[in-house]
Design an enzyme around this catalytic site. Structure first.
Site, mmCIF file in Angstrom:
data_model
loop_
_atom_site.group_PDB
_atom_site.id
_atom_site.type_symbol
_atom_site.label_atom_id
_atom_site.label_comp_id
_atom_site.label_asym_id
_atom_site.label_seq_id
_atom_site.Cartn_x
_atom_site.Cartn_y
_atom_site.Cartn_z
ATOM 1 N N ASP A 1 27.742 87.811 -25.884
ATOM 2 C CA ASP A 1 29.098 87.438 -26.279
ATOM 3 C C ASP A 1 29.618 88.508 -27.232
ATOM 4 O O ASP A 1 28.846 89.180 -27.914
ATOM 5 C CB ASP A 1 29.213 86.016 -26.871
ATOM 6 C CG ASP A 1 28.211 85.691 -27.954
ATOM 7 O OD1 ASP A 1 27.647 86.613 -28.571
ATOM 8 O OD2 ASP A 1 27.996 84.485 -28.193
ATOM 9 N N ASN B 1 12.284 87.874 -26.171
ATOM 10 C CA ASN B 1 13.737 87.847 -26.359
ATOM 11 C C ASN B 1 14.090 87.939 -27.845
ATOM 12 O O ASN B 1 13.489 87.240 -28.670
ATOM 13 C CB ASN B 1 14.261 86.511 -25.786
ATOM 14 C CG ASN B 1 15.764 86.429 -25.666
ATOM 15 O OD1 ASN B 1 16.390 87.302 -25.071
ATOM 16 N ND2 ASN B 1 16.360 85.379 -26.223
ATOM 17 N N HIS C 1 24.538 89.538 -29.101
ATOM 18 C CA HIS C 1 25.640 88.839 -29.791
ATOM 19 C C HIS C 1 26.385 89.875 -30.628
ATOM 20 O O HIS C 1 25.897 90.314 -31.666
ATOM 21 C CB HIS C 1 25.092 87.730 -30.691
ATOM 22 C CG HIS C 1 24.423 86.628 -29.951
ATOM 23 N ND1 HIS C 1 25.121 85.801 -29.094
ATOM 24 C CD2 HIS C 1 23.141 86.209 -29.921
ATOM 25 C CE1 HIS C 1 24.287 84.909 -28.579
ATOM 26 N NE2 HIS C 1 23.084 85.136 -29.054
ATOM 27 N N GLU D 1 22.122 86.839 -23.813
ATOM 28 C CA GLU D 1 23.003 85.891 -24.516
ATOM 29 C C GLU D 1 24.316 86.567 -24.884
ATOM 30 O O GLU D 1 24.866 86.356 -25.962
ATOM 31 C CB GLU D 1 22.325 85.346 -25.783
ATOM 32 C CG GLU D 1 20.975 84.704 -25.528
ATOM 33 C CD GLU D 1 20.320 84.128 -26.783
ATOM 34 O OE1 GLU D 1 20.997 83.967 -27.813
ATOM 35 O OE2 GLU D 1 19.116 83.836 -26.714
ATOM 36 N N GLU E 1 12.786 85.726 -30.904
ATOM 37 C CA GLU E 1 13.170 86.098 -32.280
ATOM 38 C C GLU E 1 12.009 86.171 -33.266
ATOM 39 O O GLU E 1 12.101 85.653 -34.370
ATOM 40 C CB GLU E 1 14.240 85.112 -32.799
ATOM 41 C CG GLU E 1 15.477 85.095 -31.936
ATOM 42 C CD GLU E 1 16.542 84.091 -32.403
ATOM 43 O OE1 GLU E 1 16.308 83.385 -33.400
ATOM 44 O OE2 GLU E 1 17.599 84.028 -31.760
HETATM 45 O O1 9MR Z 1 24.168 78.354 -28.755
HETATM 46 C C1 9MR Z 1 23.141 77.611 -29.401
HETATM 47 C C2 9MR Z 1 23.763 76.572 -30.314
HETATM 48 O O2 9MR Z 1 24.408 75.564 -29.538
HETATM 49 C C3 9MR Z 1 22.705 75.936 -31.190
HETATM 50 O O3 9MR Z 1 23.327 75.094 -32.146
HETATM 51 C C4 9MR Z 1 21.904 77.009 -31.880
HETATM 52 C C5 9MR Z 1 20.821 76.407 -32.734
HETATM 53 O O4 9MR Z 1 19.891 77.334 -33.162
HETATM 54 O O5 9MR Z 1 21.321 77.877 -30.927
HETATM 55 C C6 9MR Z 1 22.291 78.558 -30.207
HETATM 56 O O6 9MR Z 1 21.672 79.468 -29.318
HETATM 57 C C7 9MR Z 1 20.909 80.500 -29.933
HETATM 58 C C8 9MR Z 1 19.824 80.891 -28.975
HETATM 59 O O7 9MR Z 1 19.048 79.766 -28.638
HETATM 60 C C9 9MR Z 1 18.944 81.975 -29.557
HETATM 61 N N1 9MR Z 1 19.717 83.125 -29.977
HETATM 62 C C10 9MR Z 1 20.826 82.807 -30.859
HETATM 63 C C11 9MR Z 1 21.732 81.764 -30.217
HETATM 64 C C12 9MR Z 1 22.950 81.543 -31.090
HETATM 65 O O8 9MR Z 1 22.594 80.976 -32.316
#
Ligand code: 9MR
Length: 277
Positions: free
Chosen positions: A227, A159, A196, A225, A117
């Protein structure tokens, strides 16, 4: 086939037999949802903590599954000690983190999200401001070089999210970075598309074009990722569209969904996953 189907896994759920039953039956790749992030693996500077990550790695390897490592360097979920660092001290701390974690897991990781990111949303197409970005624009390539040295066998991925639509500036910005890295020999093997999706951010009709154009740069592409908030046939058709876009690209080597059951999701209220509670 050289294509893998993965899910995000939480170490805290490995005692849930329903969860583990679906995990073992349906997937051949896993990603630690939070346990390999910088705050989890280096809670104090130069003190590394792998317990929860290892629970996921050992469970997955015991079942013969591949592991996507997520993530070595990111502006978010940094440990407290790193958040206020800057300049050379931060650059060196980041590189040390990449080296230590990738070395610890050397030989066990199919693909690493080396940098996560790093591009800004919106129309600019440039980098996101962050403490890491302020150490110099070359922080991303420095992270990739350190990761390659530490684990030469892992595929090294960039990513990001909102890079699915070919016409978006952010997509173009990441594309130009990958093009530049390939031209200059910076070690990069793959690009991860988080994917997402929801009603305000649906699966774009040009998704196949995006994946193919990146693959044409000489990298694998992976959906990392996935969904899709929604329900019923509309949701199912969007899942079908994502899978068809990947299958139409020879170098689309994996699809990972971001959790197993709707109740496991970071967006549980949107019922975005493939299994219900
Ligand atoms: O799914 C993850 C969630 O449990 C955490 O609280 C969150 C914190 O930043 O991160 C989520 O996963 C993220 C991933 O690491 C990077 N892309 C976005 C995802 C959703 O926020």
């Amino acid at each position: 086939s050289g294509r893998y189907f993965g899910t995000a896994v939480a170490a805290s759920k490995l005692g849930d037999s329903t969860y583990v039953g679906i995990l073992n039956r349906e997937f051949d790749m896993v990603t630690a949802e939070n346990e390999m992030k910088m705050d989890a693996t280096e809670p104090n500077q130069n003190q590394f903590s792998y317990g929860n990550a290892d629970r996921i790695v050992n469970q997955a390897r015991g079942q013969g599954k591949r592991i996507r490592g997520h993530a070595l360097a990111w502006h978010s979920q940094q440990p407290g000690w790193m958040q206020n660092m800057s300049g050379t001290a931060l650059r060196n701390a980041m590189l040390n983190h990449v080296t230590q974690v990738a070395t610890y897991y050397r030989g066990k990781i199919y693909a690493w999200d080396v940098v996560n990111e790093a591009y800004a949303d919106g129309s600019g197409g440039g980098r996101r401001d962050s403490n890491l970005q302020r150490t110099g624009n070359d922080w991303i390539e420095a992270a990739f070089r350190a990761a390659r040295t530490a684990d030469p066998g892992a595929k090294l991925c960039y990513n990001d999210y909102n890079t699915d639509n070919w016409s978006h500036a952010k997509t173009q910005g990441v594309y130009r970075m990958v093009q530049d890295f390939k031209a200059r020999g910076v070690p990069i093997d793959c690009v991860g598309f988080q994917a997402h999706f929801n009603s305000g951010n649906p699966v774009p009709s040009n998704y196949h074009t995006t994946l193919q154009n990146f693959a044409n740069l000489g990298v694998d592409v992976q959906i990392t990722e996935l969904d899709i908030e929604g329900s019923g046939s509309s949701q199912a058709q969007q899942y079908q569209g994502v899978v068809q876009a990947c299958l139409a690209v020879t170098r689309c080597t994996g699809i990972t969904v971001w959790g197993i059951r709707d109740t496991d999701s970071w967006r549980a209220s949107g019922t975005p996953l493939l299994f219900d509670g």
